[in-house]
Design a protein around this motif. Structure first.
Motif, PDB file in Angstrom:
ATOM      1  N   PRO A   1      79.925  24.652  -8.202  1.00 18.63           N
ATOM      2  CA  PRO A   1      79.755  25.616  -7.105  1.00 18.63           C
ATOM      3  C   PRO A   1      78.782  25.163  -6.019  1.00 18.63           C
ATOM      4  O   PRO A   1      78.839  25.682  -4.898  1.00 18.63           O
ATOM      5  CB  PRO A   1      79.254  26.876  -7.815  1.00 18.63           C
ATOM      6  N   GLU A   2      77.899  24.219  -6.331  1.00 15.25           N
ATOM      7  CA  GLU A   2      76.977  23.743  -5.293  1.00 15.25           C
ATOM      8  C   GLU A   2      77.716  23.088  -4.131  1.00 15.25           C
ATOM      9  O   GLU A   2      77.177  22.961  -3.018  1.00 15.25           O
ATOM     10  CB  GLU A   2      75.962  22.756  -5.891  1.00 15.25           C
ATOM     11  N   ALA A   3      78.980  22.674  -4.370  1.00 14.61           N
ATOM     12  CA  ALA A   3      79.771  22.028  -3.330  1.00 14.61           C
ATOM     13  C   ALA A   3      80.173  22.991  -2.216  1.00 14.61           C
ATOM     14  O   ALA A   3      80.584  22.550  -1.137  1.00 14.61           O
ATOM     15  CB  ALA A   3      81.024  21.383  -3.939  1.00 14.61           C
ATOM     16  N   LYS A   4      80.043  24.289  -2.456  1.00 11.22           N
ATOM     17  CA  LYS A   4      80.420  25.267  -1.427  1.00 11.22           C
ATOM     18  C   LYS A   4      79.598  25.076  -0.149  1.00 11.22           C
ATOM     19  O   LYS A   4      80.122  25.212   0.957  1.00 11.22           O
ATOM     20  CB  LYS A   4      80.232  26.690  -1.961  1.00 11.22           C
ATOM     21  N   ALA A   5      78.332  24.776  -0.309  1.00  8.58           N
ATOM     22  CA  ALA A   5      77.474  24.584   0.864  1.00  8.58           C
ATOM     23  C   ALA A   5      77.942  23.391   1.684  1.00  8.58           C
ATOM     24  O   ALA A   5      77.960  23.441   2.922  1.00  8.58           O
ATOM     25  CB  ALA A   5      76.021  24.387   0.421  1.00  8.58           C
ATOM     26  N   PHE A   6      78.351  22.341   1.009  1.00 10.20           N
ATOM     27  CA  PHE A   6      78.820  21.157   1.728  1.00 10.20           C
ATOM     28  C   PHE A   6      80.147  21.447   2.417  1.00 10.20           C
ATOM     29  O   PHE A   6      80.368  21.027   3.557  1.00 10.20           O
ATOM     30  CB  PHE A   6      78.974  19.982   0.756  1.00 10.20           C
TER      31      PHE A   6
ATOM     32  N   LEU B   1      74.525  12.829   6.535  1.00  9.82           N
ATOM     33  CA  LEU B   1      74.787  14.134   5.936  1.00  9.82           C
ATOM     34  C   LEU B   1      73.453  14.836   5.747  1.00  9.82           C
ATOM     35  O   LEU B   1      72.426  14.185   5.526  1.00  9.82           O
ATOM     36  CB  LEU B   1      75.452  13.982   4.560  1.00  9.82           C
ATOM     37  N   PRO B   2      73.419  16.165   5.781  1.00  6.14           N
ATOM     38  CA  PRO B   2      72.153  16.869   5.543  1.00  6.14           C
ATOM     39  C   PRO B   2      71.803  16.959   4.064  1.00  6.14           C
ATOM     40  O   PRO B   2      70.633  17.102   3.702  1.00  6.14           O
ATOM     41  CB  PRO B   2      72.402  18.249   6.143  1.00  6.14           C
ATOM     42  N   PHE B   3      72.811  16.895   3.196  1.00  3.93           N
ATOM     43  CA  PHE B   3      72.616  16.936   1.748  1.00  3.93           C
ATOM     44  C   PHE B   3      73.886  16.418   1.092  1.00  3.93           C
ATOM     45  O   PHE B   3      74.939  16.301   1.730  1.00  3.93           O
ATOM     46  CB  PHE B   3      72.296  18.361   1.258  1.00  3.93           C
ATOM     47  N   PHE B   4      73.801  16.082  -0.199  1.00  2.00           N
ATOM     48  CA  PHE B   4      74.933  15.514  -0.911  1.00  2.00           C
ATOM     49  C   PHE B   4      75.864  16.643  -1.368  1.00  2.00           C
ATOM     50  O   PHE B   4      75.413  17.757  -1.607  1.00  2.00           O
ATOM     51  CB  PHE B   4      74.428  14.723  -2.122  1.00  2.00           C
ATOM     52  N   PRO B   5      77.163  16.374  -1.472  1.00  5.51           N
ATOM     53  CA  PRO B   5      78.091  17.446  -1.859  1.00  5.51           C
ATOM     54  C   PRO B   5      77.832  18.034  -3.236  1.00  5.51           C
ATOM     55  O   PRO B   5      78.045  19.228  -3.459  1.00  5.51           O
ATOM     56  CB  PRO B   5      79.459  16.762  -1.812  1.00  5.51           C
ATOM     57  N   VAL B   6      77.404  17.198  -4.187  1.00  8.01           N
ATOM     58  CA  VAL B   6      77.252  17.643  -5.578  1.00  8.01           C
ATOM     59  C   VAL B   6      75.906  17.192  -6.130  1.00  8.01           C
ATOM     60  O   VAL B   6      75.237  16.337  -5.553  1.00  8.01           O
ATOM     61  CB  VAL B   6      78.391  17.103  -6.462  1.00  8.01           C
TER      62      VAL B   6
END
Length: 351
Positions: free
Chosen positions: A178-183, A138-143
């Motif tokens: 809301p940070e999960a939107k990017a994932f 993954l490029p980054f974590f969901p949360v």
């Protein structure tokens, strides 16, 4: 002053202090397990929600349950020794026992149904130290937080009526985190690869490399494949174990290799939020090559008894302030204790 010269009051106070020490230890253990603060998110809570999501499969990990062991070496070129005094970064070779897996708690899940894949490695240093790391494709974590991870597991559980996550619960989860939107946006455009061999695996969490002078350098790392990327195919989806079958075929033809690439942060880059990727222009250091030459089924392999705790670190690597690290470590330990106890019962032994 001797014990005999103490007053009765002093003796009582000393006994109370001695008795308080084991009591404090007991309270600390109860607190760590979540018994005194049941509303606090503990390792028990995390493992329980993972098991609820993946189902009960005694003897297996509660997450990344389906996988295989891999064996090889890490060949350091010495480049990373400038920012870390860890012995494995000096020029030379370090034995590695690793594990490829897919996310989730179901050891029978079809490989093609789970896009999230992982690589876990245990580097066994000559001085007896170990470096254990678990990375994901993954490029980054969901949360960003432990609570967010827990809420994600709850929200994504299939609705019994539809067999799919409840849209309203997922909407509420994203509103709360809301940070999960990017994932979510990344998932929509992501095409899984055809093989573990051509996946890039990232640490996601930040760590600190400590150099010989004691200076700390904020870093993340990646295992970058030397095998070219190919997307998953329709034929792959006809084989529920295509990742394992592909790995066996590739290793029968020769070793597989990844470059260990260290990314060095600049001032202002976050250390405590794995949901935020660092800018792509950051300094990178190729620290050497991971060479894998053998795979073994996990239940009979050397990786089965390894807890890939991300906080088992050698001198020269230290944890950052990312809250997910302590949570991962505690949940891994809980999962390890559960599955090893279950495996012992299955084999007729005892712990």
């Amino acid at each position: 002053m001797t014990t005999s010269s103490l007053s009765t009051g002093q003796k009582i106070a000393r006994l109370a202090l001695v008795g308080a020490i084991p009591l404090a230890l007991v309270l600390l253990l109860l607190w760590a397990g979540g018994w005194l603060t049941p509303q606090r998110l503990s390792a028990n809570n995390l493992v329980a929600v993972l098991q609820q999501s993946g189902g009960e499969h005694p003897g297996y990990r509660r997450n990344h349950a389906k996988g295989v062991c891999v064996i090889g070496n890490f060949i350091s070129n010495g480049n990373a020794s400038a920012i870390s005094r860890a012995a494995l970064f000096a020029p030379g070779t370090t034995p590695v026992i690793g594990r490829f897996a897919i996310a989730g708690g179901n050891p029978n899940a079809p490989d093609y149904a789970v896009p999230v894949r992982s690589m876990a490695l245990a580097f066994r240093l000559a001085d007896g130290e170990q470096w254990r790391t678990g990375m994901n494709a993954l490029p980054f974590f969901p949360v960003a937080t432990v609570d967010g991870f827990y809420d994600q597991q709850v929200a994504s559980m299939p609705d019994p009526a539809t067999g799919k996550p409840n849209p309203e619960k997922m909407k509420a989860f994203v509103t709360k985190h809301p940070e999960a939107k990017a994932f979510m946006a990344w998932v929509k455009q992501y095409v899984p690869s055809s093989s573990w061999a051509n996946d890039r695996f990232n640490s996601l969490n930040a760590f600190r490399f400590i150099d010989k002078a004691g200076n700390a350098h904020l870093v993340r790392w990646s295992m970058v494949p030397q095998t070219g990327y190919q997307p998953i195919s329709a034929q792959d989806k006809n084989d529920k174990n295509f990742l394992q079958d592909d790995l066996k075929q590739r290793l029968a033809q020769g070793p597989l290799k990844w470059d260990l690439v260290i990314t060095v942060a600049q001032p202002g880059d976050v250390s405590n939020d794995a949901s935020k990727a660092w800018p792509v222009d950051r300094q990178t250091i190729n620290a050497g090559t991971l060479v894998l030459d053998r795979t073994v089924p996990q239940q009979q392999g050397p990786c089965n008894d390894i807890n890939y705790d991300p906080l088992i670190l050698p001198n020269g690597i230290a944890a950052s302030d990312d809250p997910l690290l302590n949570a991962r470590s505690a949940a891994y330990a809980k999962s390890y204790n559960l599955r090893t106890h279950e495996q012992a019962k299955q084999s007729g032994g005892s712990l």
